[in-house]
Scaffold this motif. Structure first.
Motif, short mmCIF file in Angstrom:
data_model
loop_
_atom_site.label_atom_id
_atom_site.label_comp_id
_atom_site.label_asym_id
_atom_site.label_seq_id
_atom_site.Cartn_x
_atom_site.Cartn_y
_atom_site.Cartn_z
N SER A 32 0.80 -1.21 0.00
CA SER A 32 0.00 0.00 0.00
C SER A 32 0.85 1.27 0.00
O SER A 32 0.47 2.27 -0.62
N TRP A 38 -1.10 1.80 -6.22
CA TRP A 38 -1.30 0.57 -5.45
C TRP A 38 -2.17 0.83 -4.23
O TRP A 38 -3.03 0.02 -3.88
N ARG A 39 -1.92 1.96 -3.57
CA ARG A 39 -2.70 2.29 -2.38
C ARG A 39 -4.17 2.45 -2.74
O ARG A 39 -5.06 2.04 -1.99
N LEU A 42 -5.66 -1.06 -3.11
CA LEU A 42 -5.80 -1.77 -1.85
C LEU A 42 -6.80 -1.11 -0.91
O LEU A 42 -7.36 -1.78 -0.04
N ALA A 43 -7.00 0.19 -1.05
CA ALA A 43 -7.95 0.90 -0.20
C ALA A 43 -9.38 0.79 -0.71
O ALA A 43 -10.32 1.13 0.01
N TRP A 353 -2.84 1.43 6.63
CA TRP A 353 -1.79 1.10 5.67
C TRP A 353 -0.50 1.88 5.87
O TRP A 353 0.49 1.58 5.24
#
Length: 372
Positions: A32, A38-39, A42-43, A353
């Motif tokens: 993350s 990417w964050r 994933l969020a 994260w």
């Protein structure tokens, strides 16, 4: 200068992230903080839902020990939890822990260990002595992959030795009311046998190991009794086939597993599934201690101290300490001191994260692809 690496499609990145192990939340955190795209993946709430669906069974993040209310983490990055020495753990399921005050009141506490949120549950009776209890999600049709919120149920079973009966109650957080189970007559029962053992949820029924097995049918609010497959100490569990199971250490170091199923004539009974030699499962030296005189002490204190419901993860207490062992993978590691019952805490950890420093995401993706 070499050209920049190609940008991976989000669908491909999701497939990689799905395969990050849920029992190692540090992997998700590192991914993350690698970069904003990417964050964002994933969020996303949809990704978290699909991640839970991909892995299905929540991982064991920690456990409570009998005799206190301290959550012992077994996964990295698990946040520190407050210690409550005056509370006594009764059960842990569906992202919640059920606690009781020691020697103060008969009230119960339902705790979310991740957030610290508490809800007091009034006692169903003024004279609860030697009772056992369980907490579970009340949402209809819930897959229990991430059901820490919403309404819950609490079941309490209390033997009455003088009356030779066992009573039971079911609490609903939605109505804030207790409903009484139909009692069951149990003459000559040893009512305080294995009262510290947690219950097991199989389908629409809870089972408690109290000198035999007490079955609590949640739909009909009825209690009934079942025989155990063998005498002596053992632990109820969910078998691999989804039925009610039983585990016990037999013949010193043999872990024997049973499943309750219908026989050739239709009658329900216990069928032995398999026998596991704990000497091959646990590390060398875990079962026997060599004294200063060169004598090996036998593992008479060996016991199953807990089982992660719906998984093949068990906790085994030995002379040396308590081990968490995965019967499917054959891996085992020491997690605590010996001699105490444990209540595994299972939940997907998909938040907070920003706890780890930034790492290079390409290296992480490469490591995951190598594992695939």
């Amino acid at each position: 200068m070499p050209p920049p690496p190609p940008v991976l499609m989000e669908e491909l990145l999701e497939e990689v992230f799905f395969r990050l192990p849920p029992d190692e939340p540090a992997w998700l955190v590192r991914a993350s903080v690698a970069c904003k795209p990417w964050r964002r993946i994933l969020a996303d709430r949809g990704f978290r839902r699909r991640y839970r669906e991909f892995h299905r069974t929540p991982p064991v993040l920690g456990f409570f020990e009998k005799g206190g209310a301290r959550l012992v983490p077994v996964a990295s990055l698990f946040p520190a939890q407050a210690d409550h020495p005056d509370w006594h753990v009764m059960d842990c399921r569906h992202g919640r822990a059920l606690l009781a005050y020691i020697g103060k009141t008969d009230d119960l506490i339902v705790l979310d260990p991740m957030t610290g949120h508490q809800r007091r549950v009034p006692s169903p009776s003024n004279n609860l002595i030697g009772f056992t209890a369980a907490v579970l999600c009340a949402a209809q049709g819930c897959d229990h992959h991430g059901c820490q919120d919403g309404h819950f149920l609490v079941a309490v079973v209390c033997p009455k030795k003088l009356e030779e009966i066992t009573l039971g109650w079911l609490y609903s957080s939605e109505t804030d009311l207790w409903t009484e189970f139909a009692s069951v007559h149990r003459p000559n029962a040893n009512y305080f046998s294995n009262m510290d053992a947690p219950g097991v949820l199989v389908g629409d029924a809870l089972y408690f190991n109290i000198d035999g097995v007490i079955e609590c049918q949640l739909g009909t609010l009825s209690l009934s009794t079942l025989e155990k497959p063998i005498d002596g100490n053992g632990t109820l569990m969910m078998a691999e086939d989804g039925r009610l199971g039983y585990a016990a250490v037999v013949d010193v170091t043999d872990l024997t597993l049973w499943s309750r199923e219908a026989g050739p004539e239709g009658a329900m009974g216990w069928t032995k599934l398999r026998v596991i030699d704990l000497k091959t499962l646990l590390p060398d030296g875990a079962l026997f201690i060599t004294t200063q005189y060169g004598i090996s002490r036998s593992p008479r204190s060996l016991m199953i101290s807990g089982i992660a419901e719906g998984t093949q993860v068990i906790f085994v207490s030995t002379w040396v300490g308590s081990y968490m062992a995965d019967l499917k993978s054959g891996r085992a590691r020491m997690v605590s001191r010996p001699g105490r019952k444990v209540f595994p805490y299972m939940r997907f950890y998909l938040q907070q994260w920003k706890q780890l420093p930034r790492v290079r995401g390409n290296e992480l993706v490469f490591q995951v692809f190598v594992k695939l």
